[in-house]
Write a protein that holds these residues in place. Sequence first.
Motif, PDB file in Angstrom:
ATOM      1  N   MET A   1       0.819  -1.187   0.000  1.00 12.56           N
ATOM      2  CA  MET A   1       0.000   0.000   0.000  1.00 12.56           C
ATOM      3  C   MET A   1       0.868   1.257   0.000  1.00 12.56           C
ATOM      4  O   MET A   1       0.752   2.106  -0.849  1.00 12.56           O
ATOM      5  N   SER A   2       1.724   1.373   0.971  1.00 16.16           N
ATOM      6  CA  SER A   2       2.545   2.572   1.127  1.00 16.16           C
ATOM      7  C   SER A   2       3.995   2.236   0.844  1.00 16.16           C
ATOM      8  O   SER A   2       4.381   1.082   0.740  1.00 16.16           O
ATOM      9  N   GLU A   3       4.804   3.272   0.750  1.00 13.49           N
ATOM     10  CA  GLU A   3       6.227   3.056   0.581  1.00 13.49           C
ATOM     11  C   GLU A   3       6.779   2.395   1.842  1.00 13.49           C
ATOM     12  O   GLU A   3       6.181   2.442   2.899  1.00 13.49           O
ATOM     13  N   GLU A   4       7.905   1.775   1.667  1.00 17.29           N
ATOM     14  CA  GLU A   4       8.537   1.079   2.783  1.00 17.29           C
ATOM     15  C   GLU A   4       9.238   2.079   3.699  1.00 17.29           C
ATOM     16  O   GLU A   4       9.572   3.170   3.292  1.00 17.29           O
ATOM     17  N   TYR A   5       9.460   1.669   4.921  1.00 15.73           N
ATOM     18  CA  TYR A   5      10.294   2.443   5.821  1.00 15.73           C
ATOM     19  C   TYR A   5      11.578   1.668   6.010  1.00 15.73           C
ATOM     20  O   TYR A   5      11.603   0.463   5.925  1.00 15.73           O
ATOM     21  N   GLY A   6      12.649   2.363   6.244  1.00 10.60           N
ATOM     22  CA  GLY A   6      13.967   1.738   6.274  1.00 10.60           C
ATOM     23  C   GLY A   6      14.430   1.383   7.665  1.00 10.60           C
ATOM     24  O   GLY A   6      15.397   1.965   8.133  1.00 10.60           O
ATOM     25  N   GLY A   7      13.786   0.470   8.340  1.00 13.10           N
ATOM     26  CA  GLY A   7      14.240   0.016   9.642  1.00 13.10           C
ATOM     27  C   GLY A   7      13.733   0.882  10.785  1.00 13.10           C
ATOM     28  O   GLY A   7      12.774   1.639  10.652  1.00 13.10           O
ATOM     29  N   LEU A   8      14.413   0.777  11.899  1.00 15.99           N
ATOM     30  CA  LEU A   8      13.988   1.443  13.132  1.00 15.99           C
ATOM     31  C   LEU A   8      13.901   2.957  12.981  1.00 15.99           C
ATOM     32  O   LEU A   8      12.888   3.558  13.335  1.00 15.99           O
ATOM     33  N   LEU A   9      14.927   3.578  12.451  1.00 19.65           N
ATOM     34  CA  LEU A   9      14.922   5.035  12.334  1.00 19.65           C
ATOM     35  C   LEU A   9      13.872   5.515  11.337  1.00 19.65           C
ATOM     36  O   LEU A   9      13.265   6.566  11.524  1.00 19.65           O
ATOM     37  N   GLY A  10      13.644   4.773  10.292  1.00 21.06           N
ATOM     38  CA  GLY A  10      12.642   5.155   9.302  1.00 21.06           C
ATOM     39  C   GLY A  10      11.219   4.911   9.765  1.00 21.06           C
ATOM     40  O   GLY A  10      10.268   5.502   9.230  1.00 21.06           O
ATOM     41  N   ALA A  11      11.034   4.052  10.768  1.00 24.19           N
ATOM     42  CA  ALA A  11       9.689   3.749  11.263  1.00 24.19           C
ATOM     43  C   ALA A  11       9.048   4.959  11.939  1.00 24.19           C
ATOM     44  O   ALA A  11       7.826   5.133  11.853  1.00 24.19           O
TER      45      ALA A  11
END
Length: 176
Positions: A1-11
């Motif tokens: 659905m949405s773009e991915e987040y890059g791990g803990l900091l991106g969450a």
Amino acid sequence: MSEEYGGLLGAFPYAFRHSDSRLFRAYTAVSGVLVAVLTLFFALALVVTVASTTGSASGTITFVRSVFILLGFLVVAPLVAPVLFVARRIRRGGSDAPYDAALGATGVVYTFTLYLGAIASMPAEFELDGQVTPRPEPTGVTAPLVEALYALPEALSWTIPLAGAALIYLVHRRLR
């Protein structure tokens, strides 16, 4: 659905942008700062411990150093958990405002339990600037709560944040 987040900091920014709950977004912002501060605090405490125990070849000293890392993880992980739970849920199917708000609320409760646990762990007397100082007497509206926390044995003060962390997990399991 949405773009991915890059791990803990991106969450953190991912969950903040995609959540429909104002409470959760406020928690995300505050907990991000608190996680950074606590991580810095535990890192500096570890550096001081390593510096003060350099030259000691004892297994107990190595254990103490490891405990700082473990304790830091155990304090910070429940602060991050609501953000990770919500980010994962958003990535898999979209935002659910009641779920987000409930996890934001339990995150706030956990943050408060960290403070209560710190109060409960305060010894009756401690040395400050070379003088033995008693802990402050409770006053005001919160005096009964502070007295109850002081009455709790110091060795059990960790159970207060543990209850807050368990609440986060239980709410996640119930509402997922």
